[in-house]
Design a protein around this motif. Structure first.
Motif, PDB file in Angstrom:
ATOM      1  N   ALA A 136      50.892  51.941  97.028  1.00 25.44           N
ATOM      2  CA  ALA A 136      49.837  52.790  96.492  1.00 25.44           C
ATOM      3  C   ALA A 136      48.928  51.942  95.608  1.00 25.44           C
ATOM      4  O   ALA A 136      49.391  51.047  94.914  1.00 25.44           O
ATOM      5  CB  ALA A 136      50.440  53.941  95.688  1.00 25.44           C
ATOM      6  N   PHE A 137      47.629  52.211  95.647  1.00 23.71           N
ATOM      7  CA  PHE A 137      46.674  51.473  94.828  1.00 23.71           C
ATOM      8  C   PHE A 137      46.268  52.331  93.631  1.00 23.71           C
ATOM      9  O   PHE A 137      45.935  53.507  93.779  1.00 23.71           O
ATOM     10  CB  PHE A 137      45.417  51.133  95.627  1.00 23.71           C
ATOM     11  CG  PHE A 137      45.582  50.005  96.612  1.00 23.71           C
ATOM     12  CD1 PHE A 137      46.791  49.345  96.755  1.00 23.71           C
ATOM     13  CD2 PHE A 137      44.508  49.593  97.394  1.00 23.71           C
ATOM     14  CE1 PHE A 137      46.938  48.308  97.657  1.00 23.71           C
ATOM     15  CE2 PHE A 137      44.644  48.556  98.298  1.00 23.71           C
ATOM     16  CZ  PHE A 137      45.859  47.908  98.432  1.00 23.71           C
ATOM     17  N   VAL A 138      46.293  51.724  92.450  1.00 19.76           N
ATOM     18  CA  VAL A 138      45.861  52.384  91.225  1.00 19.76           C
ATOM     19  C   VAL A 138      44.725  51.561  90.631  1.00 19.76           C
ATOM     20  O   VAL A 138      44.868  50.359  90.429  1.00 19.76           O
ATOM     21  CB  VAL A 138      47.015  52.513  90.216  1.00 19.76           C
ATOM     22  CG1 VAL A 138      46.545  53.220  88.957  1.00 19.76           C
ATOM     23  CG2 VAL A 138      48.183  53.270  90.847  1.00 19.76           C
ATOM     24  N   PHE A 139      43.594  52.220  90.355  1.00 21.25           N
ATOM     25  CA  PHE A 139      42.377  51.524  89.957  1.00 21.25           C
ATOM     26  C   PHE A 139      42.110  51.718  88.462  1.00 21.25           C
ATOM     27  O   PHE A 139      42.168  52.826  87.942  1.00 21.25           O
ATOM     28  CB  PHE A 139      41.192  52.030  90.779  1.00 21.25           C
ATOM     29  CG  PHE A 139      41.320  51.734  92.243  1.00 21.25           C
ATOM     30  CD1 PHE A 139      40.700  50.615  92.799  1.00 21.25           C
ATOM     31  CD2 PHE A 139      42.070  52.550  93.081  1.00 21.25           C
ATOM     32  CE1 PHE A 139      40.817  50.332  94.147  1.00 21.25           C
ATOM     33  CE2 PHE A 139      42.192  52.275  94.430  1.00 21.25           C
ATOM     34  CZ  PHE A 139      41.578  51.156  94.969  1.00 21.25           C
ATOM     35  N   ASN A 140      41.769  50.595  87.801  1.00 18.87           N
ATOM     36  CA  ASN A 140      41.534  50.605  86.360  1.00 18.87           C
ATOM     37  C   ASN A 140      40.194  51.225  85.990  1.00 18.87           C
ATOM     38  O   ASN A 140      39.263  51.266  86.787  1.00 18.87           O
ATOM     39  CB  ASN A 140      41.549  49.175  85.817  1.00 18.87           C
ATOM     40  CG  ASN A 140      42.927  48.585  85.795  1.00 18.87           C
ATOM     41  OD1 ASN A 140      43.274  47.817  86.660  1.00 18.87           O
ATOM     42  ND2 ASN A 140      43.724  48.962  84.814  1.00 18.87           N
ATOM     43  N   GLY A 141      40.123  51.609  84.725  1.00 19.51           N
ATOM     44  CA  GLY A 141      38.877  52.124  84.185  1.00 19.51           C
ATOM     45  C   GLY A 141      38.245  51.154  83.214  1.00 19.51           C
ATOM     46  O   GLY A 141      38.554  49.956  83.206  1.00 19.51           O
ATOM     47  N   ASN A 142      37.335  51.662  82.374  1.00 20.54           N
ATOM     48  CA  ASN A 142      36.642  50.831  81.385  1.00 20.54           C
ATOM     49  C   ASN A 142      37.649  50.104  80.499  1.00 20.54           C
ATOM     50  O   ASN A 142      38.686  50.653  80.133  1.00 20.54           O
ATOM     51  CB  ASN A 142      35.760  51.718  80.504  1.00 20.54           C
ATOM     52  CG  ASN A 142      34.382  51.919  81.107  1.00 20.54           C
ATOM     53  OD1 ASN A 142      33.631  50.965  81.258  1.00 20.54           O
ATOM     54  ND2 ASN A 142      34.062  53.152  81.450  1.00 20.54           N
ATOM     55  N   GLY A 143      37.295  48.870  80.158  1.00 16.37           N
ATOM     56  CA  GLY A 143      38.150  48.067  79.297  1.00 16.37           C
ATOM     57  C   GLY A 143      38.972  47.049  80.058  1.00 16.37           C
ATOM     58  O   GLY A 143      39.552  46.145  79.472  1.00 16.37           O
ATOM     59  N   ALA A 144      38.988  47.182  81.384  1.00 18.57           N
ATOM     60  CA  ALA A 144      39.771  46.236  82.182  1.00 18.57           C
ATOM     61  C   ALA A 144      38.985  44.977  82.512  1.00 18.57           C
ATOM     62  O   ALA A 144      39.535  44.018  83.028  1.00 18.57           O
ATOM     63  CB  ALA A 144      40.227  46.914  83.479  1.00 18.57           C
ATOM     64  N   GLN A 145      37.702  44.968  82.239  1.00 23.30           N
ATOM     65  CA  GLN A 145      36.847  43.841  82.629  1.00 23.30           C
ATOM     66  C   GLN A 145      37.051  42.640  81.719  1.00 23.30           C
ATOM     67  O   GLN A 145      37.472  42.776  80.581  1.00 23.30           O
ATOM     68  CB  GLN A 145      35.381  44.273  82.608  1.00 23.30           C
ATOM     69  CG  GLN A 145      34.775  44.432  81.218  1.00 23.30           C
ATOM     70  CD  GLN A 145      35.120  45.757  80.568  1.00 23.30           C
ATOM     71  OE1 GLN A 145      35.822  46.589  81.131  1.00 23.30           O
ATOM     72  NE2 GLN A 145      34.606  45.956  79.361  1.00 23.30           N
ATOM     73  N   TRP A 146      36.737  41.481  82.259  1.00 25.63           N
ATOM     74  CA  TRP A 146      36.692  40.256  81.470  1.00 25.63           C
ATOM     75  C   TRP A 146      35.700  39.314  82.131  1.00 25.63           C
ATOM     76  O   TRP A 146      35.577  39.282  83.359  1.00 25.63           O
ATOM     77  CB  TRP A 146      38.064  39.600  81.325  1.00 25.63           C
ATOM     78  CG  TRP A 146      38.871  39.507  82.586  1.00 25.63           C
ATOM     79  CD1 TRP A 146      39.700  40.452  83.101  1.00 25.63           C
ATOM     80  CD2 TRP A 146      38.912  38.411  83.497  1.00 25.63           C
ATOM     81  NE1 TRP A 146      40.261  40.029  84.270  1.00 25.63           N
ATOM     82  CE2 TRP A 146      39.807  38.773  84.542  1.00 25.63           C
ATOM     83  CE3 TRP A 146      38.310  37.164  83.536  1.00 25.63           C
ATOM     84  CZ2 TRP A 146      40.084  37.931  85.619  1.00 25.63           C
ATOM     85  CZ3 TRP A 146      38.590  36.319  84.602  1.00 25.63           C
ATOM     86  CH2 TRP A 146      39.474  36.711  85.617  1.00 25.63           C
TER      87      TRP A 146
END
Length: 808
Positions: A518-528
């Motif tokens: 299963a794929f779970v996708f991140n929200g805001n704050g996961a970027q770098w």
């Protein structure tokens, strides 16, 4: 190999007596020579246990296993260990043209079964056939290249290595398994060789010695993985040694079938070394056949002297024989010789040949330019440091292999080192729970040893070990996964879980057959800053998807996500949600495409906040064009709320968090914006109120961390964007999902068609029900039950591995 080196360096003589489980020495051994059906010696080199076999590991039923020659069983187990040592998962070679060539002569087990024909069953013939010492390996691992057994008596294993090399040289196979095996189960061989006066009545192999009186039989097995050097270097393999040349020939007619020919042996040596352009002075040491017989040793030394000893510069040719330590493994002898040869190259030292003094006066060592190594000494540095290995069969079949040290490992160029403090996964697997516990302790011991011995460069070594454990070992059913920053932490976690104690960042599970993801996708704050850049340059599927998304987003945004990911970016720009959200969506869409190119398809999807846009695209509810519209309009609308509040993570359950806000007068200014687990929520709202709450929680020792976001997503601060977002997405017509999509808005599975403008307003305004949705994903969806979860993008600062490839 380390055990063999310890025995050689410790000058240990491993020859013993016939074990009681083989045959009755009282009935078949008599001290006086010449008695029919008797052996005058019971000496030999024996394995502790040839009966035990982990049949279940190979999927072999016990009834069949009892009919399989122990030689086949030993080879199966040796092959598994060889693949582990080589950091190659044999499953990746299934269906390939991998060659298997095995030297074998003994048929003791078949002979013993033939004495009781009524015990024969359908598995007896397959378990006894000599060809299946090779064919069974090909069958179990699904190798479809050449597969054959070789019987040239004592030169069988080295002949097998030569034939395997030929398969590689001619391009018939990309990789080859070669080796030999010998197991002594019957008194017949002892009686026969005693009748021919070939065995040592004193029970010792004495190569090159005046006291040489015959050889001592021994048993064992060994498997080598052979690969073209260019392929091994390209694949990043650890190379133990190089085979510069190999060759075989036969003595032809001599004074007797079992009497060797110095002329033929010398001719083979001359041809092999000439073919590789190696001068005699380049050869530092020869691991001789050296059985310790009065017929064989002088002839072999004469051949070595003719081909390599005479006319040398830099001193005599050093020679020795491992048979003085372990006896003569007959058809497997060549493997022992090869292993000793590569250990000599690895260690730069030549261990002594035992029982070699006084030297045989019938051999003119000085005149032949030879010197037996009877005391440990360094490997000569003159010449090219080449080591030769000899094997001769008692029927006149000769084999020789030339070894050299491997090239120095290439310095990494362009490969990034994982940032300090990053946690890396270490995966340990086994077929059974008991074996998993043992494997965990072994890996822990390895990490402890590495931490103790290699303080300098420890991070790089741990990186390599983690990569090998996770990516280059066969994945068995029972598994432990550990996230650790270094060897010490990994060892402690493995020790804990192996002892039945809980440990942080550890999972112990059984792999699912034909496992689902299963794929779970991140929200805001996961970027770098820098995310996706390496994948853009090194993964075609990722780059193609990013380009396709960019074509959709660029007209909507007025800037290029592809260019933003490729170039050095301004970190401050990446903090703006109208920039972050499109970039997160693009990277996650690209990672999904990269995984699909590798055959990894999800059976369900879910997303956290803006991650739900990528999840909806992955699930098929939104087309690429629709998903890009949603993320562009969502981020543009939310950009207008910058400065309206902040967000923080809190170590509380939902009810406790709501009670805390109500009891302390924060209920009108702060809300629970996301429920991430039963002990993890996100609280958002007015900046000053959030700061005051954080100070209070810190004083009470409760986890609290400001997320660094200048927005209050999923709070009343979003109310003012309801109308513009609804108008921008008014004509959105989503489709039905092709795979289950678990909504973090409703906490339940959705059909897909309900993901209209109203839904995406709820997505930005209502609290994220991540914990509830995750529970549905794991516990309620039959298609994903007990399935692993893959995060297509994770935040680097959490210590988890990022979506970048090739960095560890």
């Amino acid at each position: 190999m380390n055990g063999l080196w310890a025995a050689l360096e410790g000058e240990r003589d491993l020859v013993g007596e016939v074990p009681a489980d083989r045959f009755d020495t009282g009935a078949f051994v008599a001290a006086d020579a010449g008695r029919a059906g008797k052996s005058y010696t019971g000496a030999g080199g024996f394995l502790d246990d040839v009966a035990s076999f982990d049949a279940g590991y190979f999927g072999i039923a016990p009834k069949e296993a009892t009919r399989i020659d122990p030689q086949q069983r030993l080879l199966l187990e040796c092959a598994v260990e060889a693949f582990d040592d080589a950091a190659i998962d044999p499953a990746t070679l299934a269906g390939s043209d991998t060659a298997v060539v095995i030297g074998v002569s003994s048929h003791d087990y078949s002979d013993l079964q033939a004495r009781r024909l009524r015990t024969y069953n359908p598995y007896t013939m397959g378990g006894s056939a000599a060809c299946n010492t090779a064919n069974r390996l090909s069958y179990v691992f699904d190798f479809q290249g050449p597969s054959n057994a070789v019987d040239t008596a004592c030169s069988s294993a080295l002949t097998a290595v030569h034939q395997a090399c030929e398969a590689l040289r001619m391009g018939r196979s990309p990789l080859a398994i070669a080796g030999g095996v010998n197991v002594l189960l019957s008194p017949a061989g002892f009686a026969g060789f005693s009748g021919a006066s070939m065995l040592s009545p004193t029970g010792r192999c004495r190569p090159f010695s005046a006291s040489a009186d015959g050889y001592v039989r021994s048993e064992g097995a060994g498997v080598l993985l052979l690969k073209p050097l260019s392929a091994a270097l390209a694949d990043g393999d650890r190379v133990h040694a190089l085979i510069l040349a190999s060759g075989i020939n036969a003595d032809g007619r001599t004074a007797g079938l079992a009497l060797p020919s110095a002329r033929s042996q010398a001719a083979l040596l001359e041809r092999v070394y000439a073919s590789a352009g190696i001068k005699p002075s380049d050869v530092a040491y020869v691991e001789a056949h050296g059985t310790g017989t009065q017929a064989g040793d002088p002839v072999e030394c004469e051949a070595l002297g003719r081909a390599l000893g005479a006319g040398r510069t830099g001193g005599p040719l050093l020679v020795g024989s491992v048979k003085s330590n372990i006896g003569h493994m007959e058809s497997a002898a060549g493997v022992a010789g090869l292993l000793k040869g590569l250990l000599v190259l690895r260690e730069g030292r030549i261990p002594p040949t035992l029982h070699g003094v006084p030297q045989n006066p019938a051999i003119d060592f000085a005149g032949l330019g030879l010197e037996p190594v009877v005391e440990a000494r360094p490997l000569p540095e003159a010449g090219r440091g080449v080591v030769g290995v000899n094997s001769f069969g008692f029927g006149g079949a000769n084999a020789h292999v030339v070894l050299a040290a491997p090239p120095a490992p290439a310095q990494s160029s362009g490969r990034k080192v994982v940032a300090q403090g990053t946690r890396l996964p270490v995966v340990v697997s086994a077929r059974t729970s008991r074996a998993l516990t043992d494997a965990a302790h072994e890996w822990a011991a390895h990490f402890e040893d590495q931490a103790q011995k290699h303080a300098e460069g420890a991070d790089r070594r741990f990186c390599d070990d983690a990569f090998t454990a996770s990516r280059r070992r066969a994945g068995r059913e029972q598994r432990i996964a550990v996230l650790a920053e270094g060897a010490v932490e990994a060892a402690a976690a493995l020790r804990s879980v192996a002892s039945g104690r809980p440990a942080a960042a550890v999972a112990v599970e059984e792999a699912v057959v034909r496992g689902r993801v299963a794929f779970v996708f991140n929200g805001n704050g996961a970027q770098w800053v820098g995310m996706g850049a390496e994948l853009l340059g090194g993964d075609a599927a990722f780059a193609a998807e990013v380009a396709a998304v960019d074509r959709e987003l660029a007209p909507l945004l007025g800037w290029s996500v592809q260019a933003e990911l490729s170039a050095s970016a301004d970190p401050g720009r990446w903090e703006r949600t109208e920039v972050t959200q499109p970039l997160l969506f693009t990277v996650q869409a690209g990672v999904v495409a990269a995984l699909a190119a590798r055959g990894i398809e999800p059976v369900a999807a879910m997303g956290h906040s803006v991650g739900e846009v990528a999840a909806a695209y992955c699930a098929g509810a939104l087309t690429r064009s629709q998903a890009c519209r949603v993320v562009a309009e969502r981020s543009r609308a939310q950009a207008a709320t910058a400065g309206a509040g902040r967000m923080a993570a809190a170590g509380l359950g939902e009810e406790a968090a709501r009670r805390l806000l109500a009891d302390n007068g924060f209920a009108e200014r702060l809300v629970v914006a996301a429920v991430n687990s039963d002990q993890d929520v996100t609280i958002a709202g007015e900046a000053q109120a959030l700061e005051a709450l954080g100070a209070q929680m810190d004083a009470e020792g409760v986890f609290f961390r400001d997320l660094g976001l200048d927005y209050a997503f999923h709070t009343p601060a979003m109310d003012r964007i309801q109308k513009p977002l609804a108008e921008a997405l008014a004509d959105l017509r989503p489709d039905k999902c092709r795979i289950p999509l678990i909504s973090t808005v409703t906490g339940r599975s959705v059909e897909g068609t309900e993901l209209d403008a109203a839904y995406w307003w709820r997505n930005v305004r209502e609290p994220v029900r991540f914990a509830e949705a995750a529970g549905v994903l794991v516990d309620e969806e039959p298609s994903t039950r007990h399935s692993p979860v893959c995060w297509p993008s994770v935040r680097r600062s959490t210590g988890r591995s990022s979506s970048r490839s090739g960095e560890w």
